[in-house]
Structure formats: C-alpha cells, structure tokens
Write a protein that holds these residues in place. Structure first.
Motif, PDB file in Angstrom:
ATOM      1  N   TYR A  43       0.816  -1.233   0.123  1.00 26.06           N
ATOM      2  CA  TYR A  43       0.108  -0.074   0.056  1.00 26.06           C
ATOM      3  C   TYR A  43       0.846   1.324  -0.080  1.00 26.06           C
ATOM      4  O   TYR A  43       0.421   2.364  -0.586  1.00 26.06           O
ATOM      5  CB  TYR A  43      -0.896   0.004   0.976  1.00 26.06           C
ATOM      6  N   THR A  44       2.123   1.165   0.500  1.00 27.86           N
ATOM      7  CA  THR A  44       3.015   2.213   0.577  1.00 27.86           C
ATOM      8  C   THR A  44       3.455   2.415  -0.890  1.00 27.86           C
ATOM      9  O   THR A  44       3.423   3.823  -1.350  1.00 27.86           O
ATOM     10  CB  THR A  44       4.181   2.140   1.439  1.00 27.86           C
ATOM     11  N   ARG A  45       3.653   1.509  -1.609  1.00 22.95           N
ATOM     12  CA  ARG A  45       4.151   1.472  -2.928  1.00 22.95           C
ATOM     13  C   ARG A  45       2.780   2.278  -3.659  1.00 22.95           C
ATOM     14  O   ARG A  45       3.178   2.893  -4.404  1.00 22.95           O
ATOM     15  CB  ARG A  45       4.531   0.062  -3.242  1.00 22.95           C
ATOM     16  N   LEU A  46       1.882   1.789  -3.523  1.00 17.24           N
ATOM     17  CA  LEU A  46       0.835   2.249  -4.401  1.00 17.24           C
ATOM     18  C   LEU A  46       0.524   3.956  -4.031  1.00 17.24           C
ATOM     19  O   LEU A  46       0.241   4.532  -4.952  1.00 17.24           O
ATOM     20  CB  LEU A  46      -0.638   1.707  -3.964  1.00 17.24           C
ATOM     21  N   ALA A  47       0.767   4.275  -2.928  1.00 20.06           N
ATOM     22  CA  ALA A  47       0.584   5.473  -2.400  1.00 20.06           C
ATOM     23  C   ALA A  47       1.573   6.353  -2.940  1.00 20.06           C
ATOM     24  O   ALA A  47       1.408   7.366  -3.509  1.00 20.06           O
ATOM     25  CB  ALA A  47       0.424   5.869  -0.975  1.00 20.06           C
ATOM     26  N   LEU A  48       2.850   5.878  -3.058  1.00 16.60           N
ATOM     27  CA  LEU A  48       4.162   6.802  -3.535  1.00 16.60           C
ATOM     28  C   LEU A  48       4.042   6.772  -5.009  1.00 16.60           C
ATOM     29  O   LEU A  48       4.248   7.791  -5.647  1.00 16.60           O
ATOM     30  CB  LEU A  48       5.378   6.213  -3.081  1.00 16.60           C
ATOM     31  N   ARG A  49       3.635   5.694  -5.736  1.00 19.60           N
ATOM     32  CA  ARG A  49       3.307   5.401  -7.239  1.00 19.60           C
ATOM     33  C   ARG A  49       2.236   6.558  -7.480  1.00 19.60           C
ATOM     34  O   ARG A  49       2.288   7.380  -8.582  1.00 19.60           O
ATOM     35  CB  ARG A  49       2.868   4.285  -7.488  1.00 19.60           C
ATOM     36  N   GLU A  50       1.126   6.873  -6.880  1.00 18.98           N
ATOM     37  CA  GLU A  50       0.093   7.664  -6.848  1.00 18.98           C
ATOM     38  C   GLU A  50       0.694   9.247  -7.339  1.00 18.98           C
ATOM     39  O   GLU A  50       0.171   9.960  -7.899  1.00 18.98           O
ATOM     40  CB  GLU A  50      -0.880   7.429  -5.914  1.00 18.98           C
ATOM     41  N   LEU A  51       1.578   9.281  -6.091  1.00 18.94           N
ATOM     42  CA  LEU A  51       2.039  10.639  -6.246  1.00 18.94           C
ATOM     43  C   LEU A  51       3.344  10.779  -7.071  1.00 18.94           C
ATOM     44  O   LEU A  51       4.053  12.018  -7.146  1.00 18.94           O
ATOM     45  CB  LEU A  51       2.626  10.948  -4.659  1.00 18.94           C
ATOM     46  N   ASN A  52       3.628   9.935  -7.807  1.00 16.07           N
ATOM     47  CA  ASN A  52       4.518   9.845  -8.954  1.00 16.07           C
ATOM     48  C   ASN A  52       6.064   9.989  -8.337  1.00 16.07           C
ATOM     49  O   ASN A  52       6.848  10.775  -8.980  1.00 16.07           O
ATOM     50  CB  ASN A  52       4.377  11.040 -10.035  1.00 16.07           C
ATOM     51  N   VAL A  53       6.383   9.432  -7.155  1.00 11.84           N
ATOM     52  CA  VAL A  53       7.603   9.636  -6.618  1.00 11.84           C
ATOM     53  C   VAL A  53       8.355   8.704  -7.351  1.00 11.84           C
ATOM     54  O   VAL A  53       8.147   7.553  -7.613  1.00 11.84           O
ATOM     55  CB  VAL A  53       7.526   8.993  -5.158  1.00 11.84           C
ATOM     56  N   VAL A  54       9.688   9.249  -8.019  1.00 13.87           N
ATOM     57  CA  VAL A  54      10.412   8.593  -8.902  1.00 13.87           C
ATOM     58  C   VAL A  54      10.955   7.290  -8.513  1.00 13.87           C
ATOM     59  O   VAL A  54      10.880   6.412  -9.144  1.00 13.87           O
ATOM     60  CB  VAL A  54      11.651   9.567  -9.099  1.00 13.87           C
ATOM     61  N   ASP A  55      11.334   7.187  -7.010  1.00 15.21           N
ATOM     62  CA  ASP A  55      12.057   5.946  -6.686  1.00 15.21           C
ATOM     63  C   ASP A  55      11.000   5.235  -5.881  1.00 15.21           C
ATOM     64  O   ASP A  55      11.343   4.567  -4.601  1.00 15.21           O
ATOM     65  CB  ASP A  55      13.243   6.081  -5.929  1.00 15.21           C
ATOM     66  N   ALA A  56       9.524   5.230  -6.057  1.00 18.63           N
ATOM     67  CA  ALA A  56       8.814   4.719  -5.329  1.00 18.63           C
ATOM     68  C   ALA A  56       8.825   3.257  -5.121  1.00 18.63           C
ATOM     69  O   ALA A  56       8.781   2.847  -3.891  1.00 18.63           O
ATOM     70  CB  ALA A  56       7.110   4.745  -5.920  1.00 18.63           C
ATOM     71  N   ASP A  57       9.230   2.412  -6.088  1.00 15.00           N
ATOM     72  CA  ASP A  57       9.381   0.959  -5.905  1.00 15.00           C
ATOM     73  C   ASP A  57      10.538   0.484  -4.495  1.00 15.00           C
ATOM     74  O   ASP A  57      10.366   0.069  -3.687  1.00 15.00           O
ATOM     75  CB  ASP A  57       9.857   0.305  -6.832  1.00 15.00           C
ATOM     76  N   VAL A  58      11.472   1.419  -4.885  1.00 13.59           N
ATOM     77  CA  VAL A  58      12.939   1.125  -3.905  1.00 13.59           C
ATOM     78  C   VAL A  58      12.477   1.764  -2.506  1.00 13.59           C
ATOM     79  O   VAL A  58      12.656   1.044  -1.763  1.00 13.59           O
ATOM     80  CB  VAL A  58      13.849   2.122  -4.615  1.00 13.59           C
ATOM     81  N   ARG A  59      12.119   2.889  -2.507  1.00 13.88           N
ATOM     82  CA  ARG A  59      11.486   3.290  -1.133  1.00 13.88           C
ATOM     83  C   ARG A  59      10.542   2.196  -0.651  1.00 13.88           C
ATOM     84  O   ARG A  59      10.625   2.021   0.621  1.00 13.88           O
ATOM     85  CB  ARG A  59      10.892   4.566  -1.125  1.00 13.88           C
ATOM     86  N   ALA A  60       9.578   1.737  -1.126  1.00 15.06           N
ATOM     87  CA  ALA A  60       8.526   0.869  -0.802  1.00 15.06           C
ATOM     88  C   ALA A  60       9.112  -0.328  -0.174  1.00 15.06           C
ATOM     89  O   ALA A  60       8.701  -1.035   1.000  1.00 15.06           O
ATOM     90  CB  ALA A  60       7.747   0.673  -1.709  1.00 15.06           C
ATOM     91  N   LEU A  61      10.383  -0.987  -0.701  1.00 12.92           N
ATOM     92  CA  LEU A  61      11.093  -1.989  -0.104  1.00 12.92           C
ATOM     93  C   LEU A  61      11.400  -1.783   1.327  1.00 12.92           C
ATOM     94  O   LEU A  61      11.687  -2.879   2.125  1.00 12.92           O
ATOM     95  CB  LEU A  61      12.129  -2.378  -0.998  1.00 12.92           C
ATOM     96  N   GLY A  62      11.597  -0.665   1.779  1.00 16.94           N
ATOM     97  CA  GLY A  62      11.971  -0.257   3.133  1.00 16.94           C
ATOM     98  C   GLY A  62      10.762  -0.090   4.141  1.00 16.94           C
ATOM     99  O   GLY A  62      11.098   0.147   5.341  1.00 16.94           O
ATOM    100  N   ALA A  63       9.570  -0.118   3.566  1.00 18.11           N
ATOM    101  CA  ALA A  63       8.592   0.092   4.551  1.00 18.11           C
ATOM    102  C   ALA A  63       8.273  -0.933   5.497  1.00 18.11           C
ATOM    103  O   ALA A  63       8.416  -2.077   5.178  1.00 18.11           O
ATOM    104  CB  ALA A  63       7.072   0.245   3.769  1.00 18.11           C
ATOM    105  N   ALA A  64       8.088  -0.416   6.743  1.00 16.47           N
ATOM    106  CA  ALA A  64       8.094  -1.693   7.858  1.00 16.47           C
ATOM    107  C   ALA A  64       6.734  -1.091   8.716  1.00 16.47           C
ATOM    108  O   ALA A  64       6.431  -0.126   8.794  1.00 16.47           O
ATOM    109  CB  ALA A  64       9.308  -1.510   8.556  1.00 16.47           C
ATOM    110  N   VAL A  65       6.547  -2.285   9.320  1.00 15.80           N
ATOM    111  CA  VAL A  65       5.101  -2.014  10.268  1.00 15.80           C
ATOM    112  C   VAL A  65       5.657  -1.097  11.447  1.00 15.80           C
ATOM    113  O   VAL A  65       6.629  -1.427  12.115  1.00 15.80           O
ATOM    114  CB  VAL A  65       4.908  -3.198  10.657  1.00 15.80           C
ATOM    115  N   SER A  66       4.972  -0.107  11.470  1.00 15.65           N
ATOM    116  CA  SER A  66       5.209   0.842  12.564  1.00 15.65           C
ATOM    117  C   SER A  66       4.796   0.211  13.950  1.00 15.65           C
ATOM    118  O   SER A  66       3.652  -0.494  14.347  1.00 15.65           O
ATOM    119  CB  SER A  66       4.236   2.090  12.475  1.00 15.65           C
ATOM    120  N   GLN A  67       5.685   0.432  15.232  1.00  9.97           N
ATOM    121  CA  GLN A  67       5.234  -0.352  16.271  1.00  9.97           C
ATOM    122  C   GLN A  67       4.699   0.606  17.009  1.00  9.97           C
ATOM    123  O   GLN A  67       4.863   1.940  16.989  1.00  9.97           O
ATOM    124  CB  GLN A  67       6.658  -0.910  16.844  1.00  9.97           C
TER     125      GLN A  67
END
Length: 209
Positions: free
Chosen positions: A185-209
């Motif tokens: 869902y982070t990847r989808l959101a960043l893609r929606e905003l046309n963030v250039v490195d959305a996919d790379v950034r999304a790989l680092g998304a982690a569950v917030s504690q």
C-alpha cells in the motif's frame, strides 16, 4: 493506583463495547450486555459513561486520537529529514493501525449516524484534523519536488479509503503478512504521487510499532 484502575476499567468497557457493537450492531447492543462482557454491574458503567451514546462517542473519539498519536509518533521517529520518508512513515502507521483496530474503524464508519449532532460534529472535526496532518505531509513532499501533488486533500481521501479497505479484509494469519501489506500500500501511495523511486522506497516500508 485507584486512578489507574479507573482508566483500565474505562478501556475495558470501550474494548468490550466495540466488540459487541461490531458483532451485533450499535442499536442491538444493550448496556447490560456491555457490562456483562466487561465483568461489571450495569450501575458501574455509569462511573465512566453517561449513556450508550456517550460510550459510542468515546469509542469513536478515542480511536481517532489514538490513530493521530500513532501516526505522529511514526513521523517523529524519522531522522532523515526527507519529506517522503516522513510521509512513508505516516502511511505505514496509518495502514497498520487500521489493520490492527479493524473493529473500531468499522464502528467509526458505520455508526457515525447514531451519534447526536454535537457529538457527530466533534468526531467529524477530529477526522478533519487528522486529514489535514496527512495533507501537510503530502504538500511537504510536493514542495520539495519529490512528489507530484495534484490535490493533497484528494490524495489523503485516497489513502484513507485504502486503509479502510484494509480494515475490512485483513485478518492475521492470511496470505500476506501485515508488513508486506504495508509495503504494497505504501508503494501504491507513492506511485500515485509519482515519486520517482517509489518502488525502491517501498521495499524499506516496515510496520510501525
């Protein structure tokens, strides 16, 4: 100690009421059923609430307060200074909270009409404040030239809708771990905003504690 016990009792009442409202519906649930589920006598409920409507308002108001607190803490933990990192942290906290608190999210969406006007207006105001917080993060990313923002408010509506959708279908032990769902869902959101490195950034998304 007494104050802590009272706070604990109030939380137990809200938690048990939320389960019953979710399973039976607000209108079909009685305060006697709530008291029984919480291990209390009906009269003891009135040490914490004034009515069933008040209890519903507490549940709906507290869940928004807790959501904002969770997301703000996620953002505050970001040390990079990168506005997209801040937004991504907010989205992770946002999705995780909705998945973990699905019953309260459902009640917040389904039972808003059950509140009296003043209470309903208060909950709507809290929601608007939360959406403004997210919109400010979107705008920061856009102003930094890292995201293509069409309308920050509408982007936020999209993020809220996605999280509500997650709350509707996510179950622990399913096909995907929550951490993977957050990444998607982070990847989808960043893609929606046309963030250039959305996919790379999304790989680092982690569950917030």
């Amino acid at each position: 100690m007494a104050g802590t016990t009272e706070r604990n009792s109030a939380q137990v009442i809200r938690d048990e009421a939320a389960k019953l409202f979710f399973e039976r519906g607000y209108d079909a649930t009685t305060l006697r059923q709530v008291a029984t589920a919480a291990g209390l006598k009906v009269g003891s409920l009135y040490n914490h609430i004034t009515s069933k409507e008040d209890l519903l308002q507490q549940i709906m108001g507290s869940v928004i307060d807790e959501l904002l607190e969770r997301v703000q803490a996620s953002v505050a933990a970001v040390t990079s200074g990168d506005p997209v990192d801040r937004l991504q942290a907010a989205l992770a906290g946002h999705i995780t909270f909705h998945a973990e608190r699905a019953q309260q999210v459902f009640i917040g969406n389904a039972e808003l009409r059950s509140l009296p006007e003043a209470a309903r207006d208060n909950v709507v105001k809290k929601r608007a404040e939360y959406e403004l917080f997210l919109a400010a993060l979107v705008d920061e990313a856009g102003e930094a030239g890292l995201a293509e923002v069409i309308d920050s408010k509408i982007h936020v509506y999209s993020f809220v809708a996605q999280a509500t959708h997650v709350a509707g279908w996510y179950r622990p032990g399913g096909r995907l771990e929550l951490s993977e769902i957050v990444r998607i869902y982070t990847r989808l959101a960043l893609r929606e905003l046309n963030v250039v490195d959305a996919d790379v950034r999304a790989l680092g998304a982690a569950v917030s504690q």
